[in-house]
Design an enzyme around this catalytic site. Structure first.
Site, mmCIF file in Angstrom:
data_model
loop_
_atom_site.group_PDB
_atom_site.id
_atom_site.type_symbol
_atom_site.label_atom_id
_atom_site.label_comp_id
_atom_site.label_asym_id
_atom_site.label_seq_id
_atom_site.Cartn_x
_atom_site.Cartn_y
_atom_site.Cartn_z
ATOM 1 N N GLU A 185 38.540 95.353 104.764
ATOM 2 C CA GLU A 185 38.551 93.912 105.035
ATOM 3 C C GLU A 185 37.172 93.363 105.395
ATOM 4 O O GLU A 185 36.932 93.000 106.548
ATOM 5 C CB GLU A 185 39.559 93.602 106.150
ATOM 6 C CG GLU A 185 40.983 93.815 105.721
ATOM 7 C CD GLU A 185 41.990 93.175 106.684
ATOM 8 O OE1 GLU A 185 41.611 92.823 107.802
ATOM 9 O OE2 GLU A 185 43.152 93.035 106.284
ATOM 10 N N GLU A 336 47.836 96.499 102.186
ATOM 11 C CA GLU A 336 48.483 96.557 103.500
ATOM 12 C C GLU A 336 49.545 95.459 103.549
ATOM 13 O O GLU A 336 49.307 94.337 103.094
ATOM 14 C CB GLU A 336 47.481 96.308 104.635
ATOM 15 C CG GLU A 336 46.405 97.361 104.721
ATOM 16 C CD GLU A 336 45.410 97.105 105.855
ATOM 17 O OE1 GLU A 336 45.658 96.210 106.684
ATOM 18 O OE2 GLU A 336 44.393 97.803 105.889
HETATM 19 C C1 GAL Z 1 44.360 94.606 109.036
HETATM 20 C C2 GAL Z 1 43.453 95.837 109.076
HETATM 21 C C3 GAL Z 1 44.219 97.069 109.476
HETATM 22 C C4 GAL Z 1 45.068 96.775 110.683
HETATM 23 C C5 GAL Z 1 45.987 95.623 110.394
HETATM 24 C C6 GAL Z 1 46.925 95.266 111.513
HETATM 25 O O1 GAL Z 1 43.626 93.427 109.103
HETATM 26 O O2 GAL Z 1 42.866 96.040 107.818
HETATM 27 O O3 GAL Z 1 43.297 98.104 109.740
HETATM 28 O O4 GAL Z 1 44.235 96.473 111.756
HETATM 29 O O5 GAL Z 1 45.206 94.485 110.116
HETATM 30 O O6 GAL Z 1 47.720 94.160 111.185
#
Ligand code: GAL
Length: 696
Positions: A185, A336
């Site tokens: 990110e 994710e």
């Molecule tokens: C994202 C990040 C992950 C984790 C996640 C939690 O922004 O890439 O590593 O922190 O959020 O929601």
């Protein structure tokens, strides 16, 4: 001539037009079937972020067994584990990573390797503090969080190249590694001395002389004229809008270089069958840098899809997937997604039962081929112990495990039919980052939200069509295959972009421009021609004056708020589509939208932010004019998504509401999840149907 960023800027208008002519026979579809041959698009992928470095090695097999049982076929590992890979400077340990990858192979779980550059190890930040980022207020960050590195530090680039090369040496030919994710990110730029030096070098390369820079930014204003390069400010304070736009482009170039440094290291050592992507965050729409530019060097796009507080907003979330699909005009992965809830929202509530599944299917309906949950199991300490996960602290399934397992079973069934298909739309919405930045720098009305404006257009198009593309306005991506193209907020229109849009209209396309279009040139300078600047002649009309509204104004059939422009027609064949009613006095009875037929095509300018009913009327008319329609009638709350591929047509229906809904199908379709053939589908709250429709 000063070149604006992007390949097309290097072409003359004539050369550019011929590029378009060559590209014209190609349909402007989201992607071609060529990409279907690549591993990431060969099947549907399901998995999660797994952090083996946080657990004893004896535990790994049980994690993998549970993943397998859930129907997973991929896991992402490694992206924060630098201190495990290089515990002390120059001492490497890749053995554990290789063992994790090979163990996963025994469970048929492929691995995406994340490079760990989001979290430099403590030995490095202590010994070489110059790798740490300096924020816009001049403060150097410390150790203990993440994203504290400088994207511009040459020392950090060297360390990054080194660790990534060693990872690629260890894993680049492991058959169980399917691909790579660079960093995590991308978020914050740095204002350290290396960054400032790079800024000056970038400006010199771009402008060659300070005279050109001074002219482009109109620095006679407020005594901003620069006589040496190092006088040019480099900070986050509100400055000259020309400078600020360039600073965004510079930051983009820093991220592109930061990424390329790792990309080259991987490509030099790894098998070309392993893909390279990065997981873009910021809930998709973030605009700290140009996301088209970032994606150009990658094999495909990925993003991180979170709801945060509340529940899935189907239009906004669907449009975000479409935005991501448009970054490369091809399918993508959701690297994710939340397993029920997050830990960072004001209220980190759980999604409804079934909503996690609906969210996964919505992603697939919009072109995702991979869905990975964040995360598999929470670390026992660290900043994110409260986040939703699939396993509990005891290593056993949490309630959401069952729902993800259902997705696993469904994807296994659907994958052979869906893989290789992608959303196809006859309509594109255009957006670009320079316009996003330019409007945000000079908002003029605190409620002018460009994403909301885009969604105002998106909603009726989505309802009418099921699939909508969102693509870059500038650049070489063709428009000719679209029947209708809508540019809700194209504030910056360069001559090259204007030539592309004009060629589209002259070729028979229908173009709608929203308010604030064509006000600025590529240097964020007011175009001396009134809006829409380089397209005003084609439109045969212009904006006489813009108004930020402190009250709602009447327009034919409804109202407008926040923004209204007074339009005029110049050409005899430019027609008024909409007029203001009783408004702010200045606008009363004047044109609010005008349109002109150009051969078989047309150009329309809508000068106000109109209400839902007026917008629906405009879009219905435009779709009828462009001869676009769909044949499934939907009840409230039900979203239709379509994907198509060689000889295949997929229909996905999701009930995002809380009431049971039924949809009558125009023909019998094969029910991929439930089996059988049906002409009607009944969907419970959060219900999903995946159907295959016979192709004529
Ligand atoms: C994202 C990040 C992950 C984790 C996640 C939690 O922004 O890439 O590593 O922190 O959020 O929601």
């Amino acid at each position: 001539m000063i070149h604006l960023p992007g390949k097309t800027a290097l072409l003359t208008a004539a050369a550019f037009a011929s590029t378009l002519a060559l590209a014209a026979p190609m349909a402007a579809r989201a992607q071609t079937d060529a990409s279907a041959g690549q591993e990431q698009f060969k099947k549907l992928w399901l998995g999660s972020a797994w952090y083996p470095e946080q657990w004893p090695e004896e535990r790994w097999a049980e994690d993998l067994r549970l993943m397998k049982a859930q129907g997973a076929n991929v896991a992402r590992i490694g992206e924060f584990a630098w201190s495990r890979m290089e515990p002390r400077e120059g001492e490497y340990d890749m053995g554990w990573l290789v063992r994790a990858v090979r163990l996963a192979a025994k469970y048929n779980i492929k691995i995406v390797i994340g490079t760990p550059t989001d979290t430099p190890p403590a030995w490095m930040t202590q010994k070489y503090p110059e790798v740490l980022r300096i924020d816009g207020d001049g403060k150097r960050l410390g150790h203990g969080g993440r994203r504290q590195f400088s994207i511009s530090s040459q020392r950090y680039r060297e360390f990054s190249r080194d660790i990534v090369s060693r990872m690629a040496e260890a894993l680049g030919h492991e058959p169980n590694v399917v691909g790579w994710q660079i960093g995590n990110e991308y978020t914050d730029e740095s204002y350290d001395p290396d960054a400032k030096a790079a800024w000056i070098a970038w400006l010199k390369q771009r402008y060659a002389t300070l005279d050109k820079l001074n002219e482009a930014w109109t620095t006679a204003y407020w005594s901003q004229t620069y006589s040496t390069w190092d006088q040019v400010p480099f900070n986050t304070e509100k400055g000259n809008p020309g400078l600020m736009l360039e600073q965004k482009r510079f930051i983009t170039s820093q991220w592109v270089d930061f990424q390329k440094n790792q990309l080259d290291a991987i490509r030099a050592k790894a098998s070309p069958t392993q893909f390279i992507t990065t997981n873009l965050g910021g809930l998709g729409w973030a605009n700290k840098f140009d996301r088209y530019a970032i994606n150009r060097d990658l094999d495909f796009s990925s993003w991180d899809n979170y709801v945060g507080t509340g529940h899935l907003q189907p239009y906004r979330n669907g449009a975000t997937h479409d935005l991501v699909r448009g970054w490369k005009r091809r399918n993508f992965w959701v690297m994710e997604i939340q397993p029920g809830f997050v830990n960072w929202a004001p209220v980190s509530n759980m999604l409804y039962p079934g909503e996690t599944r609906a969210m996964a299917w919505q992603a697939i309906g919009h072109g995702a081929d991979g869905i990975l949950y964040w995360q598999w199991r929470n670390a026992l300490n660290g900043q994110e112990t409260m986040h939703g996960s699939i396993l509990g602290p005891d290593g056993k399934p949490l309630p959401v495990y069952g729902e993800v397992s259902q997705i696993g079973r469904e994807l296994a069934k659907a994958s052979p039919v869906i893989a290789g298909t992608h959303p196809v739309s006859p309509v594109a919405i255009l957006q670009d980052y320079p316009s996003r930045w330019a409007i945000d720098f000079q908002l003029h009305h605190k409620d002018y939200d460009q994403i909301a404006v885009l969604l105002d257009y998106y909603k009726p198009l989505k309802d009418a069509l099921g699939a909508v593309d969102i693509v870059e306005a500038a650049g070489p991506g063709p428009l000719a295959g679209y029947k209708l193209v809508v540019a809700p907020s194209l504030n910056v229109i360069t001559d090259e972009t204007a030539a592309k849009l004009a060629a589209y209209v002259r070729g028979g396309g229908h173009l709608i421009l929203g308010p604030r279009s064509g006000m600025k040139d590529g240097f964020n300078r007011l175009d001396p021609k009134r809006q829409p600047g380089p397209l005003a002649d084609l439109l045969g009309g212009q904006v006489e004056q813009f108004y930020a509204l402190d009250e709602t104004v009447a327009v034919d059939g409804g109202s407008a708020k926040i923004w209204a422009e007074d339009l005029s027609t110049r050409a005899p064949d430019t027609q008024v589509l909409l007029r203001y009613g009783k408004a702010n006095g200045w606008l009363d009875g004047h044109p609010a939208a005008i349109t002109r037929q150009v051969g078989k095509g047309s150009i329309t300018y809508v000068g106000a932010l109109v209400d839902e009913a007026v917008m629906k009327g405009l879009i219905d008319k435009a779709l009828a004019g462009a001869n676009v329609a769909r044949d499934i009638t939907l009840p409230a709350d039900v979203e239709l998504m379509t994907r198509a591929g060689k000889g295949r047509s997929i229909v996905i229906l999701i009930n995002h509401g809380r009431e049971r809904r039924s949809v009558t199908l125009p023909q019998a379709m094969t029910d991929i999840l439930a089996g059988g053939s049906r002409t009607e589908v009944t969907l419970e709250a959060e219900g999903v149907a995946v159907l295959q429709r016979a192709v004529k």
